[in-house]
Design a protein around this motif. Structure first.
Motif, PDB file in Angstrom:
ATOM      1  N   LEU A   1      59.447  18.731 107.868  1.00 39.46           N
ATOM      2  CA  LEU A   1      58.332  18.893 106.938  1.00 39.46           C
ATOM      3  C   LEU A   1      58.590  18.107 105.659  1.00 39.46           C
ATOM      4  CD1 LEU A   1      57.817  22.733 107.324  1.00 39.46           C
ATOM      5  CD2 LEU A   1      56.311  20.935 108.185  1.00 39.46           C
ATOM      6  N   SER A   2      57.657  17.244 105.307  1.00 40.34           N
ATOM      7  CA  SER A   2      57.764  16.466 104.082  1.00 40.34           C
ATOM      8  C   SER A   2      57.104  17.261 102.959  1.00 40.34           C
ATOM      9  CB  SER A   2      57.069  15.119 104.259  1.00 40.34           C
ATOM     10  OG  SER A   2      57.100  14.403 103.055  1.00 40.34           O
ATOM     11  N   VAL A   3      57.926  17.829 102.084  1.00 40.54           N
ATOM     12  CA  VAL A   3      57.401  18.651 100.990  1.00 40.54           C
ATOM     13  C   VAL A   3      57.796  18.071  99.640  1.00 40.54           C
ATOM     14  CG1 VAL A   3      57.508  20.754 102.399  1.00 40.54           C
ATOM     15  CG2 VAL A   3      59.351  20.251 100.796  1.00 40.54           C
ATOM     16  N   GLN A   4      57.032  18.443  98.650  1.00 39.55           N
ATOM     17  CA  GLN A   4      57.319  18.098  97.259  1.00 39.55           C
ATOM     18  C   GLN A   4      57.158  19.386  96.457  1.00 39.55           C
ATOM     19  OE1 GLN A   4      58.752  16.343  94.711  1.00 39.55           O
ATOM     20  NE2 GLN A   4      57.608  14.499  95.165  1.00 39.55           N
ATOM     21  N   ILE A   5      58.110  19.648  95.589  1.00 38.67           N
ATOM     22  CA  ILE A   5      58.033  20.808  94.700  1.00 38.67           C
ATOM     23  C   ILE A   5      57.404  20.340  93.390  1.00 38.67           C
ATOM     24  CG2 ILE A   5      59.367  22.517  93.409  1.00 38.67           C
ATOM     25  CD1 ILE A   5      61.383  22.446  95.767  1.00 38.67           C
ATOM     26  N   LEU A   6      56.443  21.116  92.906  1.00 37.90           N
ATOM     27  CA  LEU A   6      55.773  20.816  91.649  1.00 37.90           C
ATOM     28  C   LEU A   6      56.087  21.916  90.649  1.00 37.90           C
ATOM     29  CD1 LEU A   6      53.849  19.790  94.140  1.00 37.90           C
ATOM     30  CD2 LEU A   6      52.361  19.181  92.271  1.00 37.90           C
ATOM     31  N   ARG A   7      56.134  21.547  89.367  1.00 41.70           N
ATOM     32  CA  ARG A   7      56.413  22.495  88.286  1.00 41.70           C
ATOM     33  C   ARG A   7      55.211  22.582  87.366  1.00 41.70           C
ATOM     34  NH1 ARG A   7      58.269  21.267  83.303  1.00 41.70           N
ATOM     35  NH2 ARG A   7      59.073  19.276  84.021  1.00 41.70           N
ATOM     36  N   LYS A   8      54.878  23.801  86.977  1.00 44.70           N
ATOM     37  CA  LYS A   8      53.758  24.015  86.060  1.00 44.70           C
ATOM     38  C   LYS A   8      54.140  23.544  84.667  1.00 44.70           C
ATOM     39  CE  LYS A   8      50.321  27.415  84.892  1.00 44.70           C
ATOM     40  NZ  LYS A   8      49.101  27.172  85.588  1.00 44.70           N
ATOM     41  N   SER A   9      53.232  22.801  84.045  1.00 40.07           N
ATOM     42  CA  SER A   9      53.424  22.341  82.674  1.00 40.07           C
ATOM     43  C   SER A   9      52.089  22.513  81.959  1.00 40.07           C
ATOM     44  CB  SER A   9      53.868  20.876  82.653  1.00 40.07           C
ATOM     45  OG  SER A   9      54.053  20.439  81.331  1.00 40.07           O
ATOM     46  N   GLY A  10      51.948  23.638  81.290  1.00 41.27           N
ATOM     47  CA  GLY A  10      50.658  23.963  80.674  1.00 41.27           C
ATOM     48  C   GLY A  10      49.645  24.224  81.782  1.00 41.27           C
ATOM     49  N   ASP A  11      48.573  23.426  81.797  1.00 42.01           N
ATOM     50  CA  ASP A  11      47.552  23.560  82.837  1.00 42.01           C
ATOM     51  C   ASP A  11      47.749  22.570  83.981  1.00 42.01           C
ATOM     52  OD1 ASP A  11      46.287  25.572  81.414  1.00 42.01           O
ATOM     53  OD2 ASP A  11      44.931  24.200  80.383  1.00 42.01           O
ATOM     54  N   LEU A  12      48.817  21.794  83.933  1.00 44.21           N
ATOM     55  CA  LEU A  12      49.070  20.757  84.937  1.00 44.21           C
ATOM     56  C   LEU A  12      50.175  21.160  85.896  1.00 44.21           C
ATOM     57  CD1 LEU A  12      49.169  17.670  82.545  1.00 44.21           C
ATOM     58  CD2 LEU A  12      47.216  18.458  83.899  1.00 44.21           C
ATOM     59  N   TRP A  13      50.161  20.553  87.082  1.00 47.75           N
ATOM     60  CA  TRP A  13      51.252  20.677  88.041  1.00 47.75           C
ATOM     61  C   TRP A  13      51.879  19.298  88.172  1.00 47.75           C
ATOM     62  CZ3 TRP A  13      53.153  25.137  89.732  1.00 47.75           C
ATOM     63  CH2 TRP A  13      52.348  26.276  89.642  1.00 47.75           C
ATOM     64  N   LEU A  14      53.177  19.204  87.835  1.00 50.23           N
ATOM     65  CA  LEU A  14      53.892  17.927  87.858  1.00 50.23           C
ATOM     66  C   LEU A  14      54.842  17.857  89.045  1.00 50.23           C
ATOM     67  CD1 LEU A  14      54.973  17.876  84.104  1.00 50.23           C
ATOM     68  CD2 LEU A  14      52.936  16.808  85.114  1.00 50.23           C
ATOM     69  N   GLN A  15      54.817  16.723  89.763  1.00 48.03           N
ATOM     70  CA  GLN A  15      55.795  16.528  90.820  1.00 48.03           C
ATOM     71  C   GLN A  15      57.173  16.440  90.167  1.00 48.03           C
ATOM     72  OE1 GLN A  15      55.048  13.678  93.934  1.00 48.03           O
ATOM     73  NE2 GLN A  15      52.838  13.837  93.653  1.00 48.03           N
ATOM     74  N   THR A  16      58.148  17.067  90.772  1.00 49.43           N
ATOM     75  CA  THR A  16      59.487  17.142  90.175  1.00 49.43           C
ATOM     76  C   THR A  16      60.305  15.915  90.558  1.00 49.43           C
ATOM     77  OG1 THR A  16      60.267  18.445  92.038  1.00 49.43           O
ATOM     78  CG2 THR A  16      59.492  19.652  90.105  1.00 49.43           C
ATOM     79  N   THR A  17      59.931  14.774  90.047  1.00 45.59           N
ATOM     80  CA  THR A  17      60.653  13.538  90.356  1.00 45.59           C
ATOM     81  C   THR A  17      61.874  13.383  89.453  1.00 45.59           C
ATOM     82  OG1 THR A  17      59.146  12.335  88.906  1.00 45.59           O
ATOM     83  CG2 THR A  17      58.616  12.355  91.248  1.00 45.59           C
ATOM     84  N   VAL A  18      61.687  13.467  88.167  1.00 48.77           N
ATOM     85  CA  VAL A  18      62.771  13.304  87.200  1.00 48.77           C
ATOM     86  C   VAL A  18      63.697  14.517  87.220  1.00 48.77           C
ATOM     87  CG1 VAL A  18      63.301  13.006  84.740  1.00 48.77           C
ATOM     88  CG2 VAL A  18      61.351  11.828  85.745  1.00 48.77           C
TER      89      VAL A  18
END
Length: 131
Positions: free
Chosen positions: A85-102
């Motif tokens: 399964l190819s998954v990406q975890i995202l983190r909430k930042s205010g009202d946005l969801w950011l891909q956790t690349t950095v």
């Protein structure tokens, strides 16, 4: 803390279980895998109603460790190499969801805490008193 990967589940099932453990993180599935520190293309994002059986390349089932001590990169790696399964975890930042690349090297506990702090963060103009 573990999450069970089964043939009967949908992406939504995994997302719900993951977000119960980490309310300020989100799990998304994509058609194509990504390297550590890389983002996934939005066009490759799979609908939540998609059955796991239809998208996996490896048809194993079992438990996956999503403990607070694990990094996003390690969890994403295990999803792909153990279950296809190819998954990406995202983190909430205010009202946005950011891909956790950095922040792929951050632990899930650390990222969830940062997401919680970001939601509570209120911007003040310089010189404005902070209460």
């Amino acid at each position: 803390m573990e999450i069970y990967i089964s043939e009967d589940a949908t992406i939504a099932t995994l997302q719900h279980e993951f977000q119960e453990a980490y309310p300020y993180l989100k799990l998304e599935c994509y058609r194509q895998p990504h390297s550590e520190g890389q983002a996934c293309a939005m066009a490759d994002k799979l609908p939540s109603a998609t059955p796991i059986e239809d998208i996996r390349m490896i048809h194993n089932f079992g438990w996956l460790d999503i403990g607070h001590h694990r990094t996003a990169a390690a969890v994403e790696h295990d999803f792909f190499h153990k279950y296809g399964l190819s998954v990406q975890i995202l983190r909430k930042s205010g009202d946005l969801w950011l891909q956790t690349t950095v922040t792929d090297n951050w632990t899930l506990g650390q990222m969830n805490e940062e997401g919680q702090l970001a939601e509570k963060n209120i911007f003040y103009y310089p010189g404005e008193p902070v209460e």
